[in-house]
Design an enzyme around this catalytic site. Structure first.
Site, PDB file in Angstrom:
ATOM      1  N   HIS A  50       0.806  -1.228   0.000  1.00 56.98           N
ATOM      2  CA  HIS A  50       0.000   0.000   0.000  1.00 56.98           C
ATOM      3  C   HIS A  50       0.837   1.275   0.000  1.00 56.98           C
ATOM      4  CE1 HIS A  50      -3.144  -2.820   1.453  1.00 56.98           C
ATOM      5  NE2 HIS A  50      -3.937  -2.017   0.786  1.00 56.98           N
ATOM      6  N   LYS A 105      -8.245  13.163   5.225  1.00 61.17           N
ATOM      7  CA  LYS A 105      -7.396  11.977   5.089  1.00 61.17           C
ATOM      8  C   LYS A 105      -6.438  11.965   6.273  1.00 61.17           C
ATOM      9  CE  LYS A 105      -6.261  13.585   1.054  1.00 61.17           C
ATOM     10  NZ  LYS A 105      -6.488  12.444   0.164  1.00 61.17           N
ATOM     11  N   ARG A 106      -5.682  10.883   6.445  1.00 61.36           N
ATOM     12  CA  ARG A 106      -4.687  10.862   7.520  1.00 61.36           C
ATOM     13  C   ARG A 106      -3.781  12.088   7.424  1.00 61.36           C
ATOM     14  NH1 ARG A 106      -0.824   7.405   7.030  1.00 61.36           N
ATOM     15  NH2 ARG A 106      -1.325   6.804   4.904  1.00 61.36           N
ATOM     16  N   LYS A 128       0.956  13.753   2.299  1.00 63.29           N
ATOM     17  CA  LYS A 128      -0.368  14.160   1.817  1.00 63.29           C
ATOM     18  C   LYS A 128      -0.475  15.681   1.682  1.00 63.29           C
ATOM     19  CE  LYS A 128      -2.632   9.997   3.589  1.00 63.29           C
ATOM     20  NZ  LYS A 128      -3.231   9.438   2.360  1.00 63.29           N
ATOM     21  N   THR A 170      -8.884   6.439  -1.672  1.00 60.82           N
ATOM     22  CA  THR A 170     -10.275   6.089  -1.965  1.00 60.82           C
ATOM     23  C   THR A 170     -11.201   7.271  -1.703  1.00 60.82           C
ATOM     24  OG1 THR A 170     -10.518   5.143   0.261  1.00 60.82           O
ATOM     25  CG2 THR A 170      -9.998   3.615  -1.538  1.00 60.82           C
ATOM     26  N   LYS A 215     -14.701   8.630  -3.659  1.00 60.75           N
ATOM     27  CA  LYS A 215     -15.976   8.950  -3.002  1.00 60.75           C
ATOM     28  C   LYS A 215     -16.445  10.343  -3.386  1.00 60.75           C
ATOM     29  CE  LYS A 215     -14.491   6.055   0.828  1.00 60.75           C
ATOM     30  NZ  LYS A 215     -13.778   6.055   2.110  1.00 60.75           N
TER      31      LYS A 215
END
Length: 483
Positions: free
Chosen positions: A45, A236-237, A242, A344, A348
């Site tokens: 991942h 998100k985390r 990120k 993901t 969405k």
């Protein structure tokens, strides 16, 4: 029986299954190993080194001595095979060994997963190519047939029908409700992209969802929300790769621009950032603190008013996501190219009628192909650009000295503008961004700001914005992505 190894955390399943077959069931090693390899498969991942576990041999010796013996035997047989394929290539043997010899001996759990599995996959096409080209290149050269791609997916039952029934109904009124089981049918929505009544219905559903979520925000955060503002969301985390910090720099830049030209017609935004930080991840916790500190200043500035609000969504979880996802206008997917395996949340938001601002990273690549890159706001470096910059050397100070708005934003953070009672509060974040940023926030800043200007301009044209939304919903038809 199949055992899917999700990352390296369950890697001990391989030696444990060997132990059961050999020690308990009394099978030969060859028979046991054949069963193990045909049973196990490995999903990777992330390519971030801190997530590719390396467990100390000392730990195994103390806790799992038999498993260590089995791993040594797996490694011996594995290296014998490699030595036959590449005779005399000692460096390759070192690189491919399950045991890392430098300093304290460690077991490379990703190598164990690959050797003990019949299939290895990444979770988006670009990610699967990266693992073949970089971190697992040696293994791919030996066993190319093992390596596959399985792009991550979401379920439309939860992430459309249940959380956004109004949009699901509007779609069903045009194409029927069989699309819930066969998302390929969403492509037929392109027939309605110029249909004024459909455009109005899609826009109406979005506005109703925003009003519902605004009521939730006003109740829980005591901030008055402009429901006509763009809902600009990154959930998100919390992690450096990120790049929530890039989002923060845009917010500060927008704040400074509004302050400089208060009479200009600005596109109003409500910026929401949410996610959880790992308990021991100090930088992530400081990023959250920076977001809330920016919000304290921006949200209470009367000159800015309702043209810009900043909210940190606390305790982000599925039940909150089900409220957020239907209400989003702009989805922030802004990781450094080559670092986000898939994502993901991006899917969405796309399915629920948000437009994406993002880099060519993870599943964004496939989303852009499905919806048309012109219907997303793509910016920044590609993987090849990041690799070229790594070779050249990333110099954050050169961007800081060259771009006045970036310099101003960073100076405000470092001098305590957003933390007046603790001027040095964000010293560690500033030092990291200036001198140790692996994820090159400054390198993409300029292009990101320009791309956000395009977002603001399009949002002022609701009809054209909604047409792109329809393209994105219709582009959510890829059956390899949606489960």
């Amino acid at each position: 029986v199949a055992i899917q190894l999700n990352d390296t955390h369950p890697a001990l399943a391989i030696p444990e299954l060997v132990r059961i077959m050999v020690d308990v069931e009394k099978l030969s090693w060859e028979k046991a190993w054949d069963i193990v390899v045909h049973t196990c498969a490995y999903t990777n991942h992330t390519v971030l080194p801190e997530a590719l576990e390396r467990w100390p041999v000392d730990l195994f010796q103390n806790l799992l001595p038999r498993h260590l013996e089995i791993i040594y035997e797996i490694n011996r047989r594995h290296l014998e095979r490699i030595a036959k394929i590449y005779p005399g290539d000692v460096d390759r043997l070192r690189r491919m060994s399950l045991i890392e010899e430098g300093g304290a001996k460690r077991i490379n759990m990703a190598h164990l997963c690959i050797v003990g599995s019949h299939a290895v996959n990444g979770v988006a096409r670009i990610h699967s190519e990266i693992i073949k080209d970089t971190v697992f290149k040696d293994f791919y050269e030996v066993d190319p047939q093992k390596f596959q791609n399985k792009t991550n997916g979401i379920t439309p039952r939860r992430w459309l029908v249940m959380c956004n029934p109004s949009l699901a109904e509007v779609i069903a009124e045009r194409i029927g409700d069989d699309y819930i089981r066969d998302l390929d049918q969403l492509k037929t929505l392109l027939e309605f992209v110029d249909d004024d009544s459909f455009i109005r219905d899609v826009a109406k559903v979005k506005q109703e969802n925003k009003m519902k979520f605004s009521a939730h925000l006003e109740e829980h955060y005591k901030v008055k929300i402009n429901v006509n503002s763009m809902f600009d969301v990154q959930v998100k985390r919390i992690h450096e790769y990120k790049r929530q910090l890039l989002n923060c720099l845009h917010v500060i830049t927008l704040y400074n621009r509004i302050k400089k030209e208060p009479n200009r017609s600005w596109t109003p935004r409500t910026v929401m950032i949410g996610g959880k930080a790992a308990p021991g991840y100090h930088t992530a916790k400081m990023i959250i603190k920076l977001i809330t500190s920016i919000g304290d200043i921006v949200n209470n500035d009367p000159m800015v008013g309702d043209r810009l609000k900043v909210i940190f969504l606390e305790n982000y979880r599925v039940t909150l996501a089900e409220k957020v996802v239907p209400a989003v206008d702009l989805s922030e997917q802004i990781s450094t190219a080559g670092t986000e395996a898939s994502g993901t949340g991006n899917m969405k938001f796309m399915l629920n009628g948000a437009l994406t601002i993002g880099t060519m990273d993870g599943a964004n690549v496939e989303m852009a192909e499905e919806a048309g890159e012109e219907n997303l706001f793509i910016f920044g470096m590609r993987v090849s650009d990041v690799e070229a910059l790594d070779k050249k050397g990333y110099d954050a100070m050169s961007y800081y000295n060259r771009i006045p708005e970036l310099k101003l934003a960073m100076d405000q953070i470092s001098e305590g503008f957003f933390s007046p009672k603790q001027p040095n509060l964000f010293k560690d974040l500033v030092t990291m961004l200036m001198h140790h940023d692996r994820f090159k926030v400054f390198a993409d800043y300029e292009d990101y700001i320009k791309c956000q200007e395009k977002v603001s301009a399009l949002y002022k044209n609701p009809k054209e914005w909604t047409k792109k939304v329809i393209h994105n919903i219709a582009g959510s038809d890829d059956s390899s992505v949606y489960l």
